[in-house]
Design a protein around this motif. Sequence first.
Motif, PDB file in Angstrom:
ATOM      1  N   GLY A  20       0.817  -1.208   0.000  1.00  0.00           N
ATOM      2  CA  GLY A  20       0.000   0.000   0.000  1.00  0.00           C
ATOM      3  C   GLY A  20       0.848   1.255   0.000  1.00  0.00           C
ATOM      4  N   VAL A  21       0.288   2.321  -0.552  1.00  0.00           N
ATOM      5  CA  VAL A  21       0.921   3.634  -0.524  1.00  0.00           C
ATOM      6  C   VAL A  21      -0.107   4.641  -0.029  1.00  0.00           C
ATOM      7  N   SER A  22       0.373   5.814   0.327  1.00  0.00           N
ATOM      8  CA  SER A  22      -0.518   6.817   0.904  1.00  0.00           C
ATOM      9  C   SER A  22      -0.283   8.180   0.260  1.00  0.00           C
ATOM     10  N   ILE A  23      -1.294   9.008   0.328  1.00  0.00           N
ATOM     11  CA  ILE A  23      -1.194  10.427  -0.017  1.00  0.00           C
ATOM     12  C   ILE A  23      -1.886  11.198   1.096  1.00  0.00           C
ATOM     13  N   ASN A  24      -1.209  12.174   1.657  1.00  0.00           N
ATOM     14  CA  ASN A  24      -1.801  13.059   2.655  1.00  0.00           C
ATOM     15  C   ASN A  24      -1.720  14.486   2.117  1.00  0.00           C
ATOM     16  N   PHE A  25      -2.813  14.911   1.490  1.00  0.00           N
ATOM     17  CA  PHE A  25      -2.813  16.208   0.817  1.00  0.00           C
ATOM     18  C   PHE A  25      -4.257  16.571   0.498  1.00  0.00           C
ATOM     19  N   PRO A  26      -4.561  17.861   0.369  1.00  0.00           N
ATOM     20  CA  PRO A  26      -5.937  18.233   0.017  1.00  0.00           C
ATOM     21  C   PRO A  26      -6.381  17.575  -1.283  1.00  0.00           C
ATOM     22  N   ALA A  27      -7.599  17.083  -1.314  1.00  0.00           N
ATOM     23  CA  ALA A  27      -8.094  16.335  -2.466  1.00  0.00           C
ATOM     24  C   ALA A  27      -8.045  17.157  -3.755  1.00  0.00           C
ATOM     25  N   GLY A  34      -5.618  -0.063  12.321  1.00  0.00           N
ATOM     26  CA  GLY A  34      -5.519   1.228  12.992  1.00  0.00           C
ATOM     27  C   GLY A  34      -4.090   1.753  12.950  1.00  0.00           C
ATOM     28  N   LEU A  35      -3.665   2.412  14.001  1.00  0.00           N
ATOM     29  CA  LEU A  35      -2.334   3.014  14.044  1.00  0.00           C
ATOM     30  C   LEU A  35      -1.291   1.945  14.351  1.00  0.00           C
ATOM     31  N   VAL A  36      -0.364   1.765  13.421  1.00  0.00           N
ATOM     32  CA  VAL A  36       0.707   0.782  13.543  1.00  0.00           C
ATOM     33  C   VAL A  36       1.996   1.444  13.082  1.00  0.00           C
ATOM     34  N   THR A  37       3.112   1.100  13.724  1.00  0.00           N
ATOM     35  CA  THR A  37       4.393   1.750  13.425  1.00  0.00           C
ATOM     36  C   THR A  37       4.992   1.204  12.127  1.00  0.00           C
ATOM     37  N   SER A  38       4.279   1.367  11.035  1.00  0.00           N
ATOM     38  CA  SER A  38       4.757   0.899   9.739  1.00  0.00           C
ATOM     39  C   SER A  38       5.659   1.955   9.106  1.00  0.00           C
ATOM     40  N   GLN A  39       6.095   1.664   7.888  1.00  0.00           N
ATOM     41  CA  GLN A  39       6.959   2.591   7.154  1.00  0.00           C
ATOM     42  C   GLN A  39       6.180   3.427   6.145  1.00  0.00           C
ATOM     43  N   ILE A  40       4.864   3.428   6.243  1.00  0.00           N
ATOM     44  CA  ILE A  40       4.074   4.074   5.195  1.00  0.00           C
ATOM     45  C   ILE A  40       4.344   5.570   5.108  1.00  0.00           C
ATOM     46  N   PHE A  41       4.624   6.210   6.241  1.00  0.00           N
ATOM     47  CA  PHE A  41       4.886   7.653   6.186  1.00  0.00           C
ATOM     48  C   PHE A  41       6.268   7.939   5.602  1.00  0.00           C
ATOM     49  N   GLU A  42       7.250   7.089   5.953  1.00  0.00           N
ATOM     50  CA  GLU A  42       8.583   7.265   5.384  1.00  0.00           C
ATOM     51  C   GLU A  42       8.573   7.064   3.873  1.00  0.00           C
ATOM     52  N   ASN A  43       7.654   6.208   3.397  1.00  0.00           N
ATOM     53  CA  ASN A  43       7.585   5.905   1.972  1.00  0.00           C
ATOM     54  C   ASN A  43       6.626   6.810   1.205  1.00  0.00           C
ATOM     55  N   THR A  44       6.032   7.765   1.903  1.00  0.00           N
ATOM     56  CA  THR A  44       5.074   8.670   1.265  1.00  0.00           C
ATOM     57  C   THR A  44       5.780   9.912   0.752  1.00  0.00           C
ATOM     58  N   GLN A  45       5.536  10.240  -0.494  1.00  0.00           N
ATOM     59  CA  GLN A  45       6.126  11.448  -1.080  1.00  0.00           C
ATOM     60  C   GLN A  45       5.624  12.680  -0.351  1.00  0.00           C
ATOM     61  N   GLN A  46       6.547  13.529   0.043  1.00  0.00           N
ATOM     62  CA  GLN A  46       6.183  14.760   0.732  1.00  0.00           C
ATOM     63  C   GLN A  46       5.778  15.820  -0.296  1.00  0.00           C
ATOM     64  N   LEU A  63       0.607  15.541   9.652  1.00  0.00           N
ATOM     65  CA  LEU A  63      -0.036  14.272   9.336  1.00  0.00           C
ATOM     66  C   LEU A  63       0.759  13.511   8.283  1.00  0.00           C
ATOM     67  N   ALA A  64       1.235  14.214   7.254  1.00  0.00           N
ATOM     68  CA  ALA A  64       1.983  13.569   6.175  1.00  0.00           C
ATOM     69  C   ALA A  64       3.274  12.937   6.681  1.00  0.00           C
ATOM     70  N   SER A  65       3.865  13.502   7.703  1.00  0.00           N
ATOM     71  CA  SER A  65       5.117  12.979   8.260  1.00  0.00           C
ATOM     72  C   SER A  65       4.888  11.877   9.280  1.00  0.00           C
ATOM     73  N   GLY A  66       3.649  11.748   9.754  1.00  0.00           N
ATOM     74  CA  GLY A  66       3.351  10.744  10.770  1.00  0.00           C
ATOM     75  C   GLY A  66       3.525  11.235  12.192  1.00  0.00           C
ATOM     76  N   HIS A  67       3.994  12.453  12.353  1.00  0.00           N
ATOM     77  CA  HIS A  67       4.254  12.965  13.715  1.00  0.00           C
ATOM     78  C   HIS A  67       2.987  13.028  14.558  1.00  0.00           C
ATOM     79  N   THR A  68       1.846  13.188  13.914  1.00  0.00           N
ATOM     80  CA  THR A  68       0.588  13.305  14.655  1.00  0.00           C
ATOM     81  C   THR A  68       0.151  11.980  15.246  1.00  0.00           C
TER      82      THR A  68
END
Length: 281
Positions: free
Chosen positions: A89-96, A182-194, A213-218
């Motif tokens: 899986g991959v993620s995007i954290n950005f306004p739609a 739910g919330l798991v310490t995966s690498q998805i945020f490290e692998n998400t393009q900023q 949120l995009a960095s996972g710090h939240t």
Amino acid sequence: MINLPTALITGCSDGGIGSSLAKAFQARGVHVFATARKLSKMTGLEGLPNVTRLELDVESPSSVAAAKETVIAATSGDGRLNYLVNNSGVSINFPAVETDINDARKLFDVNFWGVVSVTNAFLPLLIPCNGTIINNASIGGAMYLPWGSFYSASKAAMRTYSETLRLELAPLGVKVTTVMTGLVTSQIFENTQQRHLAETSYYTPAAAEIASLASGHTVMPHAMSTAVYAQRVVDDAIGGRSGVRWRGNMASVAWLFSWLSPTWLMDLALLSTSGLKHMMK
């Protein structure tokens, strides 16, 4: 030839959920075919007994077919698989409205269509074993989280697909489990393009919250370890569970909010934590 029960897991890059799932299955006497786009991403699994590392890109039909042939050859040539875990899986954290549509399509290619492709390819190997398919969805698929619209939409699609598949495959003897992670310490945020907001963005007042949120710090300080999460998922699988399972920190809270809380209450919570409150007039 392999005489143990077998599992194939996608998305087994070091430090992530897939890698921990591979170790948890292996510890329970299962031979694991651990996959990732490149073998170099799975150094933590190298040399483990009863773990075969394979390159598999879920977006590539030829890559999926090659992995299938390897599994068939390793299991007496007749092709048998007890567990298929769709975890990539991959993620995007950005306004739609400010997300590049090509990026959104690529996300669906991995998170949804990749699952469909892998499932269709390996189903003939699962049927003789009365096997189990485990699809890694997300609590995002049961909620509407600001800045995560495309990720959540892909996981909502996964949930609907997976639960429908559970009904359709029951007559064939194949179980399907949908894990609402739910919330798991995966690498998805490290692998998400900023991504960075344009100077003309409508959402500049919420820039700090979007970046956090995009960095996972939240969320990462509240996350469950991948090892604990993997153990619970593997317990479900080996215990013969099927249907929707809520696993990972905050999963129970997400279930409660998604089924029992009124929309206005969820809106209030999301507006206050996403930065959207800074934009309210």
